[in-house]
Design a protein around this motif. Structure first.
Motif, PDB file in Angstrom:
ATOM      1  N   LEU A  79     -40.648   7.100 -92.665  1.00 23.52           N
ATOM      2  CA  LEU A  79     -39.943   8.378 -92.809  1.00 23.52           C
ATOM      3  C   LEU A  79     -40.070   9.216 -91.529  1.00 23.52           C
ATOM      4  CD1 LEU A  79     -40.954   9.391 -96.467  1.00 23.52           C
ATOM      5  CD2 LEU A  79     -38.662   8.773 -95.660  1.00 23.52           C
ATOM      6  N   GLY A  83     -36.964  10.054 -88.257  1.00 25.58           N
ATOM      7  CA  GLY A  83     -36.605  11.297 -87.582  1.00 25.58           C
ATOM      8  C   GLY A  83     -36.997  11.312 -86.129  1.00 25.58           C
ATOM      9  N   TYR A 150     -39.643  18.377-101.908  1.00 24.37           N
ATOM     10  CA  TYR A 150     -38.781  17.967-100.796  1.00 24.37           C
ATOM     11  C   TYR A 150     -39.557  17.177 -99.742  1.00 24.37           C
ATOM     12  CZ  TYR A 150     -35.401  21.251-102.742  1.00 24.37           C
ATOM     13  OH  TYR A 150     -34.525  21.906-103.580  1.00 24.37           O
ATOM     14  N   PRO A 152     -40.063  13.917 -98.866  1.00 23.72           N
ATOM     15  CA  PRO A 152     -39.428  12.921 -97.979  1.00 23.72           C
ATOM     16  C   PRO A 152     -38.527  13.557 -96.922  1.00 23.72           C
ATOM     17  CG  PRO A 152     -39.288  12.246-100.271  1.00 23.72           C
ATOM     18  CD  PRO A 152     -39.755  13.659-100.291  1.00 23.72           C
ATOM     19  N   HIS A 153     -37.741  14.574 -97.339  1.00 23.03           N
ATOM     20  CA  HIS A 153     -36.835  15.234 -96.395  1.00 23.03           C
ATOM     21  C   HIS A 153     -37.628  15.978 -95.318  1.00 23.03           C
ATOM     22  CE1 HIS A 153     -34.903  14.901-100.364  1.00 23.03           C
ATOM     23  NE2 HIS A 153     -33.777  14.664 -99.695  1.00 23.03           N
ATOM     24  N   LEU A 154     -38.703  16.646 -95.750  1.00 20.02           N
ATOM     25  CA  LEU A 154     -39.524  17.394 -94.799  1.00 20.02           C
ATOM     26  C   LEU A 154     -40.272  16.459 -93.853  1.00 20.02           C
ATOM     27  CD1 LEU A 154     -40.954  20.114 -97.216  1.00 20.02           C
ATOM     28  CD2 LEU A 154     -39.317  20.474 -95.361  1.00 20.02           C
ATOM     29  N   THR A 155     -40.613  15.277 -94.342  1.00 19.23           N
ATOM     30  CA  THR A 155     -41.279  14.296 -93.485  1.00 19.23           C
ATOM     31  C   THR A 155     -40.344  13.828 -92.377  1.00 19.23           C
ATOM     32  OG1 THR A 155     -42.611  13.543 -95.369  1.00 19.23           O
ATOM     33  CG2 THR A 155     -42.528  12.111 -93.446  1.00 19.23           C
ATOM     34  N   VAL A 156     -39.095  13.536 -92.735  1.00 21.25           N
ATOM     35  CA  VAL A 156     -38.105  13.134 -91.728  1.00 21.25           C
ATOM     36  C   VAL A 156     -37.859  14.275 -90.743  1.00 21.25           C
ATOM     37  CG1 VAL A 156     -35.707  12.418 -91.332  1.00 21.25           C
ATOM     38  CG2 VAL A 156     -36.991  11.477 -93.271  1.00 21.25           C
ATOM     39  N   LEU A 157     -37.721  15.492 -91.267  1.00 20.46           N
ATOM     40  CA  LEU A 157     -37.505  16.654 -90.403  1.00 20.46           C
ATOM     41  C   LEU A 157     -38.684  16.859 -89.454  1.00 20.46           C
ATOM     42  CD1 LEU A 157     -35.886  19.158 -89.584  1.00 20.46           C
ATOM     43  CD2 LEU A 157     -36.984  20.400 -91.466  1.00 20.46           C
TER      44      LEU A 157
END
Length: 271
Positions: A79, A83, A150, A152-157
């Motif tokens: 993840l 990003g 959130y 997974p999304h925050l990990t990518v970000l």
């Protein structure tokens, strides 16, 4: 003779930084790059590029160790990498465009590096309390519950942000990356956070370093000297660190990082 002495200085610098890394666990980029810029007068771009490859090479053994001991969460690594790798490549392209346009990227690197050093110094000081708070309140805080929803999304970000900052400054993959993981994954054991952070740092610093190699901002003579001195010193520092309380060392390192950050910020104004 002068060239040989300069090489010995590089080896000594690698030994000093490697020893402190092993002793305190503070990331090499946080120490190596500002020492190269402030202590040796190395151009910021060359210091960053050389340090990125140094970090990639020296952390490989750490990945093998943590993988062998099952302390790497490869899902989190993927993840973060989803990003960080694209953002690092885009940042290299932008740096190349800045170079082609005839602009000096040193001021950008000096400014980013100074901010990252100051931020790292703060994290070094508060990381223990931050981890303790998150561990004891992760089920009681609305903010932490939101982070969990959130995650997974925050990990990518987070990976995107780290990719940009690490490519520009070589700082962030260590202390800041692990602090982010502690916040996002409070139930993870500290050793797993460290292992996962290192496993992500190796491909990120390697790709960013190769990007700098493409830009011509890697000094292989310097890199060789740093590796010769640094790699053995890391193990020596780790061995001695088992017997020395490191809280006061961390305070000294945090103060040093803060001071170097301010110094670089002031110097960056003159670029």
């Amino acid at each position: 003779m002068e060239f040989f002495s300069f090489e010995l200085i590089h080896i000594a610098a690698g030994s000093l930084v490697g020893f402190v890394i092993g002793l305190t666990g503070v990331g090499g980029g946080s120490l190596m790059t500002p020492i190269l810029v402030l202590g040796f007068g190395i151009a910021p771009a060359v210091a960053v590029g050389t340090d990125l490859l140094y970090a990639a090479l020296t952390k490989c053994s750490g990945v093998l160790f943590h993988h062998k001991n099952s302390t790497v969460d490869w899902k989190i690594v993927s993840l973060l990498g989803a990003g960080s790798i694209p953002s690092a490549l885009v940042t290299v392209v932008l740096l190349e465009q800045i170079k082609v346009a005839g602009f000096n990227s040193d001021s950008l690197m000096m400014g980013t590096l100074s901010v990252m050093l100051i931020l790292t110094s703060i994290i070094v000081l508060i990381k223990g309390r931050l981890v303790s708070y998150v561990s004891h309140h992760h089920g009681e805080s609305d903010l932490i519950d939101t982070l969990k929803a959130y995650r997974p999304h925050l990990t990518v970000l987070s990976g995107v942000i780290l990719g940009v900052l690490v490519t520009i400054s070589s700082v962030g993959a260590g202390a800041i990356g692990s602090a982010i993981l502690f916040l996002l994954y409070p139930n993870k054991k500290p050793i797993s956070i460290v292992g996962t952070d290192i496993a992500h740092a190796v491909p990120l610093t390697a790709i960013a370093g190769m990007g700098h190699l493409h830009l011509g901002t890697v000094d292989f003579d310097l890199l060789t000297g740093l590796l010769i001195g640094g790699v053995p010193a890391v193990y020596l520092g780790s061995f001695i660190g088992k017997y020395i309380p490191d809280h006061w060392l961390r305070a000294v390192i945090a103060l040093l990082l803060f001071a170097m950050g301010i110094k670089l910020a002031l110097r960056g104004i003159s670029y």
